[in-house]
Design a protein around this motif. Structure first.
Motif, PDB file in Angstrom:
ATOM      1  N   ASP A 146       0.845  -1.197   0.000  1.00 23.72           N
ATOM      2  CA  ASP A 146       0.000   0.000   0.000  1.00 23.72           C
ATOM      3  C   ASP A 146       0.881   1.249   0.000  1.00 23.72           C
ATOM      4  OD1 ASP A 146      -3.148   0.695   1.353  1.00 23.72           O
ATOM      5  OD2 ASP A 146      -1.617   2.230   1.109  1.00 23.72           O
TER       6      ASP A 146
ATOM      7  N   VAL B 214     -12.865  -4.678  -8.243  1.00 23.06           N
ATOM      8  CA  VAL B 214     -12.521  -4.825  -6.821  1.00 23.06           C
ATOM      9  C   VAL B 214     -13.073  -3.667  -5.995  1.00 23.06           C
ATOM     10  CG1 VAL B 214     -10.632  -5.013  -5.155  1.00 23.06           C
ATOM     11  CG2 VAL B 214     -10.463  -6.167  -7.375  1.00 23.06           C
ATOM     12  N   ASP B 215     -12.824  -2.440  -6.459  1.00 27.16           N
ATOM     13  CA  ASP B 215     -13.239  -1.257  -5.704  1.00 27.16           C
ATOM     14  C   ASP B 215     -14.595  -0.728  -6.130  1.00 27.16           C
ATOM     15  OD1 ASP B 215     -10.322   0.537  -4.523  1.00 27.16           O
ATOM     16  OD2 ASP B 215     -10.646  -1.614  -4.749  1.00 27.16           O
TER      17      ASP B 215
ATOM     18  N   SER C 202      -8.242   0.778  -2.586  1.00 26.72           N
ATOM     19  CA  SER C 202      -8.052  -0.289  -1.596  1.00 26.72           C
ATOM     20  C   SER C 202      -6.620  -0.834  -1.687  1.00 26.72           C
ATOM     21  CB  SER C 202      -9.024  -1.439  -1.848  1.00 26.72           C
ATOM     22  OG  SER C 202      -8.695  -2.121  -3.046  1.00 26.72           O
TER      23      SER C 202
ATOM     24  N   GLY D 287      -5.797  -3.823  -1.714  1.00 28.39           N
ATOM     25  CA  GLY D 287      -5.794  -4.961  -2.635  1.00 28.39           C
ATOM     26  C   GLY D 287      -5.559  -4.549  -4.072  1.00 28.39           C
TER      27      GLY D 287
ATOM     28  N   SER E 209      -0.954 -10.834   0.685  1.00 26.09           N
ATOM     29  CA  SER E 209      -1.919 -10.914   1.793  1.00 26.09           C
ATOM     30  C   SER E 209      -2.661  -9.597   1.949  1.00 26.09           C
ATOM     31  CB  SER E 209      -1.214 -11.273   3.105  1.00 26.09           C
ATOM     32  OG  SER E 209      -0.924 -12.646   3.151  1.00 26.09           O
ATOM     33  N   ALA E 210      -2.169  -8.573   1.264  1.00 23.74           N
ATOM     34  CA  ALA E 210      -2.897  -7.302   1.234  1.00 23.74           C
ATOM     35  C   ALA E 210      -4.132  -7.411   0.339  1.00 23.74           C
ATOM     36  CB  ALA E 210      -1.980  -6.196   0.708  1.00 23.74           C
ATOM     37  N   CYS E 211      -4.256  -8.522  -0.353  1.00 22.67           N
ATOM     38  CA  CYS E 211      -5.379  -8.760  -1.278  1.00 22.67           C
ATOM     39  C   CYS E 211      -6.336  -9.784  -0.701  1.00 22.67           C
ATOM     40  CB  CYS E 211      -4.861  -9.304  -2.608  1.00 22.67           C
ATOM     41  SG  CYS E 211      -3.653  -8.275  -3.431  1.00 22.67           S
ATOM     42  N   GLY E 212      -7.631  -9.495  -0.818  1.00 21.96           N
ATOM     43  CA  GLY E 212      -8.643 -10.463  -0.412  1.00 21.96           C
ATOM     44  C   GLY E 212      -8.928 -11.463  -1.518  1.00 21.96           C
ATOM     45  N   ASP E 213      -9.830 -12.402  -1.233  1.00 24.37           N
ATOM     46  CA  ASP E 213     -10.177 -13.425  -2.217  1.00 24.37           C
ATOM     47  C   ASP E 213     -10.701 -12.816  -3.520  1.00 24.37           C
ATOM     48  OD1 ASP E 213     -11.497 -15.823   0.206  1.00 24.37           O
ATOM     49  OD2 ASP E 213      -9.483 -15.569  -0.640  1.00 24.37           O
ATOM     50  N   ASN E 214     -11.303 -11.634  -3.440  1.00 24.68           N
ATOM     51  CA  ASN E 214     -11.855 -11.021  -4.655  1.00 24.68           C
ATOM     52  C   ASN E 214     -10.772 -10.489  -5.589  1.00 24.68           C
ATOM     53  OD1 ASN E 214     -11.447  -9.157  -2.560  1.00 24.68           O
ATOM     54  ND2 ASN E 214     -12.924  -7.700  -3.374  1.00 24.68           N
ATOM     55  N   CYS E 215      -9.520 -10.587  -5.177  1.00 24.36           N
ATOM     56  CA  CYS E 215      -8.405 -10.218  -6.049  1.00 24.36           C
ATOM     57  C   CYS E 215      -7.788 -11.439  -6.736  1.00 24.36           C
ATOM     58  CB  CYS E 215      -7.302  -9.507  -5.255  1.00 24.36           C
ATOM     59  SG  CYS E 215      -7.815  -7.948  -4.518  1.00 24.36           S
TER      60      CYS E 215
ATOM     61  N   GLY F 197     -11.019 -10.186   5.384  1.00 25.11           N
ATOM     62  CA  GLY F 197     -12.065 -10.317   4.379  1.00 25.11           C
ATOM     63  C   GLY F 197     -11.669  -9.750   3.039  1.00 25.11           C
ATOM     64  N   ARG F 198     -12.644  -9.588   2.182  1.00 21.68           N
ATOM     65  CA  ARG F 198     -12.421  -9.145   0.815  1.00 21.68           C
ATOM     66  C   ARG F 198     -11.802  -7.748   0.794  1.00 21.68           C
ATOM     67  NH1 ARG F 198     -15.899 -11.866  -2.924  1.00 21.68           N
ATOM     68  NH2 ARG F 198     -16.452  -9.963  -4.023  1.00 21.68           N
ATOM     69  N   SER F 199     -11.138  -7.447  -0.310  1.00 17.62           N
ATOM     70  CA  SER F 199     -10.567  -6.114  -0.492  1.00 17.62           C
ATOM     71  C   SER F 199     -11.675  -5.115  -0.770  1.00 17.62           C
ATOM     72  CB  SER F 199      -9.582  -6.125  -1.668  1.00 17.62           C
ATOM     73  OG  SER F 199      -8.402  -6.799  -1.335  1.00 17.62           O
ATOM     74  N   ALA F 200     -11.396  -3.879  -0.421  1.00 24.32           N
ATOM     75  CA  ALA F 200     -12.312  -2.759  -0.698  1.00 24.32           C
ATOM     76  C   ALA F 200     -13.619  -2.852   0.088  1.00 24.32           C
ATOM     77  CB  ALA F 200     -12.595  -2.643  -2.203  1.00 24.32           C
TER      78      ALA F 200
ATOM     79  N   GLU G  63      -3.112  -3.712   8.819  1.00 29.46           N
ATOM     80  CA  GLU G  63      -2.344  -4.836   8.269  1.00 29.46           C
ATOM     81  C   GLU G  63      -0.957  -4.407   7.791  1.00 29.46           C
ATOM     82  OE1 GLU G  63      -4.386  -6.440   4.877  1.00 29.46           O
ATOM     83  OE2 GLU G  63      -4.791  -4.465   4.046  1.00 29.46           O
ATOM     84  N   THR G  64      -0.740  -3.096   7.671  1.00 27.61           N
ATOM     85  CA  THR G  64       0.571  -2.624   7.239  1.00 27.61           C
ATOM     86  C   THR G  64       1.605  -2.681   8.369  1.00 27.61           C
ATOM     87  OG1 THR G  64      -0.172  -0.393   7.748  1.00 27.61           O
ATOM     88  CG2 THR G  64      -0.397  -1.117   5.466  1.00 27.61           C
TER      89      THR G  64
ATOM     90  N   ARG H 268      -5.125 -10.553   7.291  1.00 28.21           N
ATOM     91  CA  ARG H 268      -5.657 -11.783   6.715  1.00 28.21           C
ATOM     92  C   ARG H 268      -4.834 -12.999   7.112  1.00 28.21           C
ATOM     93  NH1 ARG H 268      -6.173  -8.123   2.560  1.00 28.21           N
ATOM     94  NH2 ARG H 268      -8.336  -7.629   2.066  1.00 28.21           N
ATOM     95  N   ASP H 269      -3.583 -12.785   7.441  1.00 26.90           N
ATOM     96  CA  ASP H 269      -2.739 -13.917   7.818  1.00 26.90           C
ATOM     97  C   ASP H 269      -3.124 -14.411   9.201  1.00 26.90           C
ATOM     98  OD1 ASP H 269       0.457 -12.875   6.335  1.00 26.90           O
ATOM     99  OD2 ASP H 269      -1.455 -13.501   5.447  1.00 26.90           O
TER     100      ASP H 269
END
Lengths: 149, 325
Positions: free
Chosen positions: A19, A43-44, A68, A70, A88-94, B34-37, B91-92, B117-118
């Motif tokens: 980020d 995503v966003d 975001s 992600g 890991s900065a990305c969720g499953d939707n990435c 969870g999901r991004s954004a 998370e950063t 997330r980890d």
């Protein structure tokens, strides 16, 4: 091909905080490229108005820094093959976008959790063991049996 | 001067021109993923802005206790300086996986909300304190936190309306809980050898087995995602039963006298300055209250009084009816 390193890498090219890296290193014209526009839309749920302006349904008009984590990570992965980004900065939707990027470019990312790459077959190389997996079943077996996480 | 206790359930509301967040925190560690954004980083940004500029930030924060945001700068000094606060960590922040952070968080009189997330393996946190954010479709403005793992009977990965008659039962370890469940399920019961080995044990089983996995929900948070992902991707017939802890089951069964309120509103009793987790709290209560009684409790070796037919029947009443013994 997309390669994934699971766990804690010991390399100087590892970017734990993609980020912040994006905020200080992205180029404005990256955001108006077709793939970036699609990823930001998916995503966003936001529309790229220009290289420095995105219209978000949640936050209103925002600069790229407010995207975001992600999608910022995805954009960096797409443009920078020299660094190992923490996905890991990305969720499953990435996940699907990592596969799209991996279809076009050789990229290695780091993951600390089991991201869901879906039910369709894919080709992902597990960097830790050099094994290529084609499904989530194969991926989770490799992670569990080799104690990667 | 003694450390002030940190108990209670706290509702947090954060509002800006475009967004409004709602979150309730009731244990020492809450994890947001969870999901991004979905607005996780935006929440941290708003809280940071409020902490820096107060009402001049334009952000409205409603909370009965102070809220702080800690990033990678001087985190140890800052955390040690706070008392009876809720501390948010994005998370950063790479220190959340360090042993130094784990030591600082244990028996600390602040609550921690960690975006990550980890799995945070060095921390003991509950399955039920893992949250995602959901955006209201009507307004796209309200971000309500929802529990990722939230089932009425603490029974996961079981099709609603169905039941399980296990051919194999796995417990986390070989302590008192294992001894009890071995009495209940006989030779079907095996121990994984620690919570991090649970998935390995699942992987060793034949695919045709009907498996019941019993874990201490109050401290299994770092492993639950891996377990659920494994089960989902292997289409394994396995139900996960995650009561707060074995000691919680014994307290509910009534072997010793404790107030119902303490079990139902544990957030008002389990001081995070004294207990690592609610599992730790329930164990402490059970040991204390059973002292000098026929049901004297030890986590390492189960008193045979708990293994009588009458005692087993008492505990069975606390187990969900979907589990066929």
């Amino acid at each position: 091909m997309l390669s994934i390193y699971f766990g804690e890498p010991q390399t100087e090219t590892y970017i734990y905080n993609p980020d912040a890296f994006f905020n200080n290193r992205h180029m404005a014209d990256w955001l108006t490229e077709p793939l970036s526009v699609e990823m930001i839309r998916d995503v966003d749920k936001s529309e790229v108005v220009g290289p420095n302006l995105i219209q978000s349904p949640f936050l209103g008009p925002i600069p790229p820094e407010r995207l975001s984590g992600g999608v910022k990570t995805l954009i960096m992965i797409d443009h920078d093959g020299e660094h190992l980004f923490n996905a890991s900065a990305c969720g499953d939707n990435c996940a699907k976008w990592l596969l799209v990027i991996g279809d076009e470019k050789d990229r290695t990312v780091r993951l600390g959790y089991i991201m869901d790459f879906g039910r369709d077959k894919f080709d992902i190389r597990i960097e830790n063991t050099n094994k290529i997996v084609h499904s989530m079943t194969e991926m989770t077996e490799e992670i569990v049996r080799k104690h990667l996480l | 001067m003694g450390v002030e206790q940190m108990v209670g359930k706290y509702s947090i509301e954060v509002t800006s021109n475009y967004t409004r967040y709602f979150l309730t925190v009731e244990r020492n560690i809450t994890v947001i993923q969870g999901r991004s954004a979905t607005g996780k980083s935006e929440l941290i940004r708003l809280l940071t802005s409020y902490e820096t500029d107060g009402i001049s930030s334009g952000v409205i924060v409603r909370s009965d206790v102070p809220i702080h945001v800690v990033d990678s700068r001087q985190w140890e000094i800052l955390i040690q300086s706070y008392s009876k606060c809720i501390i948010f960590i994005d998370e950063t922040a790479d220190f959340v996986k360090s042993e130094d952070f784990a030591r600082l968080v244990q028996k600390n009189n602040n609550y921690f909300v960690i975006v990550n997330r980890d799995p945070l393996k060095q921390l003991s946190y509950s399955i039920e304190e893992i949250y995602g954010f959901r955006v209201s479709h009507e307004s796209q403005k309200y971000h309500g936190a929802y529990r990722v793992y939230n089932e009425l009977y603490h029974l996961y990965h079981l099709t609603p309306g169905s039941s399980i008659a296990p051919t194999k039962v796995i417990t986390e370890d070989t302590n008192s809980g294992f001894t009890f469940f071995q009495k209940l399920f006989n030779e079907k019961c095996i121990a994984a050898g620690g919570k991090s080995r649970v998935v390995d044990k699942l992987d060793e089983l034949d695919s045709g087995e009907d498996v019941l996995l019993i874990v201490d929900g109050a401290a299994f948070g770092s492993e639950i995602a891996r377990v659920i992902r494994y089960l989902y991707n292997h289409q394994m017939n396995c139900a996960v039963y995650a009561p707060e802890s074995f000691e919680y089951l014994l307290l509910r069964a009534g072997f010793v006298s404790v107030s119902k309120k303490m079990l139902e509103e544990t957030y008002n009793y389990a001081d995070s300055a004294r207990y690592i987790s609610w599992e730790d709290f329930y164990t402490s209560v059970l040991i204390r209250e059973s002292q000098g009684t026929v049901y004297r409790y030890s986590k390492q070796r189960l008193n045979s009084a708990y293994l009588s037919d009458a005692s087993v029947t008492k505990v069975k009443r606390e187990i969900p009816p979907q589990i066929k013994v």
